[in-house]
Design a protein around this motif. Structure first.
Motif, short mmCIF file in Angstrom:
data_model
loop_
_atom_site.label_atom_id
_atom_site.label_comp_id
_atom_site.label_asym_id
_atom_site.label_seq_id
_atom_site.Cartn_x
_atom_site.Cartn_y
_atom_site.Cartn_z
N ASN A 18 -3.99 0.21 1.29
CA ASN A 18 -2.63 0.53 0.84
C ASN A 18 -2.02 1.70 1.62
OD1 ASN A 18 -2.86 -1.49 -1.06
ND2 ASN A 18 -3.49 -0.13 -2.71
N LEU A 19 -2.85 2.65 2.03
CA LEU A 19 -2.33 3.79 2.80
C LEU A 19 -1.79 3.35 4.16
CD1 LEU A 19 -5.02 6.55 2.06
CD2 LEU A 19 -2.64 6.53 1.31
N LEU A 20 -2.51 2.45 4.81
CA LEU A 20 -2.04 1.95 6.10
C LEU A 20 -0.76 1.13 5.94
CD1 LEU A 20 -5.43 0.96 7.75
CD2 LEU A 20 -3.81 2.66 8.60
N ALA A 21 -0.68 0.36 4.87
CA ALA A 21 0.54 -0.40 4.61
C ALA A 21 1.72 0.53 4.34
CB ALA A 21 0.32 -1.34 3.42
N PHE A 22 1.47 1.60 3.61
CA PHE A 22 2.53 2.58 3.33
C PHE A 22 3.03 3.20 4.63
CE2 PHE A 22 4.01 6.89 2.51
CZ PHE A 22 4.90 6.70 1.46
N ASN A 23 2.09 3.55 5.52
CA ASN A 23 2.46 4.16 6.79
C ASN A 23 3.28 3.21 7.64
OD1 ASN A 23 1.42 4.68 9.92
ND2 ASN A 23 1.92 6.54 8.79
N ALA A 24 2.90 1.92 7.65
CA ALA A 24 3.65 0.93 8.41
C ALA A 24 5.04 0.73 7.82
CB ALA A 24 2.89 -0.40 8.43
N GLY A 25 5.12 0.72 6.49
CA GLY A 25 6.42 0.61 5.83
C GLY A 25 7.31 1.81 6.12
N LEU A 26 6.68 2.97 6.26
CA LEU A 26 7.41 4.20 6.57
C LEU A 26 8.16 4.06 7.89
CD1 LEU A 26 7.56 7.03 5.16
CD2 LEU A 26 5.81 7.79 6.78
N ARG A 27 7.58 3.25 8.78
CA ARG A 27 8.17 3.05 10.10
C ARG A 27 9.08 1.82 10.14
NH1 ARG A 27 5.80 5.46 14.10
NH2 ARG A 27 4.18 6.97 13.67
N GLY A 28 9.19 1.12 9.02
CA GLY A 28 10.06 -0.04 8.96
C GLY A 28 9.43 -1.33 9.43
N ALA A 29 8.11 -1.33 9.62
CA ALA A 29 7.42 -2.52 10.12
C ALA A 29 6.99 -3.43 8.98
CB ALA A 29 6.21 -2.11 10.96
N LEU A 30 7.96 -4.03 8.30
CA LEU A 30 7.65 -4.85 7.15
C LEU A 30 7.25 -6.28 7.51
CD1 LEU A 30 10.36 -3.76 4.54
CD2 LEU A 30 7.98 -3.03 4.69
N LEU A 31 7.98 -6.89 8.42
CA LEU A 31 7.72 -8.29 8.75
C LEU A 31 6.34 -8.49 9.38
CD1 LEU A 31 11.18 -9.53 10.13
CD2 LEU A 31 10.14 -9.96 7.89
N VAL A 32 5.92 -7.54 10.23
CA VAL A 32 4.61 -7.68 10.88
C VAL A 32 3.46 -7.48 9.90
CG1 VAL A 32 5.48 -6.97 13.13
CG2 VAL A 32 4.61 -5.24 11.57
N LEU A 33 3.79 -7.02 8.69
CA LEU A 33 2.75 -6.78 7.68
C LEU A 33 2.40 -8.03 6.88
CD1 LEU A 33 3.51 -3.27 6.17
CD2 LEU A 33 1.51 -3.97 7.47
N ILE A 34 3.15 -9.10 7.06
CA ILE A 34 2.88 -10.31 6.29
C ILE A 34 1.47 -10.81 6.54
CG2 ILE A 34 3.52 -12.73 5.96
CD1 ILE A 34 6.41 -11.95 6.55
N GLY A 35 1.09 -10.89 7.81
CA GLY A 35 -0.25 -11.33 8.16
C GLY A 35 -1.31 -10.39 7.64
N TYR A 36 -1.02 -9.09 7.70
CA TYR A 36 -1.95 -8.07 7.20
C TYR A 36 -2.21 -8.26 5.71
CZ TYR A 36 -3.57 -3.35 5.90
OH TYR A 36 -4.27 -2.27 5.39
N CYS A 37 -1.15 -8.44 4.94
CA CYS A 37 -1.29 -8.63 3.49
C CYS A 37 -2.05 -9.91 3.17
CB CYS A 37 0.09 -8.65 2.83
SG CYS A 37 1.00 -7.09 2.96
N VAL A 38 -1.75 -10.99 3.89
CA VAL A 38 -2.47 -12.24 3.68
C VAL A 38 -3.94 -12.08 4.04
CG1 VAL A 38 -2.67 -14.65 4.43
CG2 VAL A 38 -0.41 -13.66 4.02
N GLY A 39 -4.21 -11.30 5.08
CA GLY A 39 -5.59 -11.03 5.46
C GLY A 39 -6.36 -10.31 4.37
N VAL A 40 -5.70 -9.35 3.73
CA VAL A 40 -6.32 -8.61 2.62
C VAL A 40 -6.66 -9.56 1.48
CG1 VAL A 40 -5.92 -6.86 0.84
CG2 VAL A 40 -5.23 -6.42 3.20
N GLY A 41 -5.72 -10.42 1.12
CA GLY A 41 -5.95 -11.38 0.05
C GLY A 41 -7.04 -12.38 0.40
N SER A 42 -7.07 -12.83 1.65
CA SER A 42 -8.08 -13.79 2.09
C SER A 42 -9.48 -13.18 2.04
CB SER A 42 -7.78 -14.26 3.51
OG SER A 42 -6.52 -14.90 3.57
N ALA A 43 -9.58 -11.91 2.42
CA ALA A 43 -10.87 -11.23 2.35
C ALA A 43 -11.34 -11.10 0.91
CB ALA A 43 -10.76 -9.85 3.00
#
Length: 202
Positions: A18-43
């Motif tokens: 969640n901390l890494l996702a927050f940092n990415a969101g801080l920079r406005g990188a929301l769309l590139v996080l879709i794969g990251y979030c799906v990866g978390v759920g898949s794991a």
């Protein structure tokens, strides 16, 4: 109900994912996080399948320190990338700091807290609720969908905060602070699952 409350509280609490996702969101990188979030759920779903069907006896407590060491090393690597990232980096920035499916899957899979989360669910809560067979996969899938929402929610919070940060120095300080927090998280994992848990020596 107790399964939902337990998993929600653990998954949505602060952690490396969640901390890494927050940092990415801080920079406005929301769309590139879709794969990251799906990866978390898949794991998370993978862990449910292993512990739910293969059994907790296969993934013994003695193995958790090794997960902690590997996970901590990976978190330290990501902390370095965050620390050295330029303050004006955006979603189109260097690929080394992008969070994609493999980063989300690997980080969640190597996080011993994820295994500790699932262990009591599959060994205690599921049997008590008479959840067996195919129902394990169904419930594991539902909880894994919740795991996708945890970093997504953190990223949205980061985006909300990032819109209010226009000073480049403040963004640079936020990067370094987040990196230091990640280092502390990695050290905490080593202490909790290696130093304070003598199982690795047995």
């Amino acid at each position: 109900m107790e399964i939902a409350v337990y998993t929600f509280c653990v998954m949505y609490s602060p952690g490396p994912v969640n901390l890494l996702a927050f940092n990415a969101g801080l920079r406005g990188a929301l769309l590139v996080l879709i794969g990251y979030c799906v990866g978390v759920g898949s794991a998370m779903l993978s862990v449910f399948v292993v512990l739910g069907y293969v059994g907790a006896a296969v993934v013994k407590t003695a193995l958790l320190p090794y997960f902690a060491l590997a996970g901590s090393a990976y978190i330290l690597y990501l902390a370095y990338l965050v620390f050295t990232a330029p303050a004006d980096w955006q979603a189109s920035g260097p690929p080394g700091v992008q969070l994609r499916f493999r980063e989300g899957y690997g980080l969640q899979l190597l996080n011993p807290k994820g295994w500790v989360l699932v262990l009591p669910v599959t060994t205690v809560m599921f049997p008590a609720a008479d959840i067996t067979g195919g129902a394990i996969l169904v419930y594991g899938l539902l909880i894994s969908l919740g795991a996708i929402g945890a970093p997504a929610a953190s990223a949205l919070l980061g985006r909300f905060a990032g819109r209010r940060i226009t000073n480049r120095r403040v963004m640079a300080a936020a990067n370094k602070t987040m990196a230091i927090v990640l280092v502390l998280v990695a050290c905490s994992m080593v202490y909790d699952f290696v130093i304070a848990t003598p199982a690795i020596a047995s």
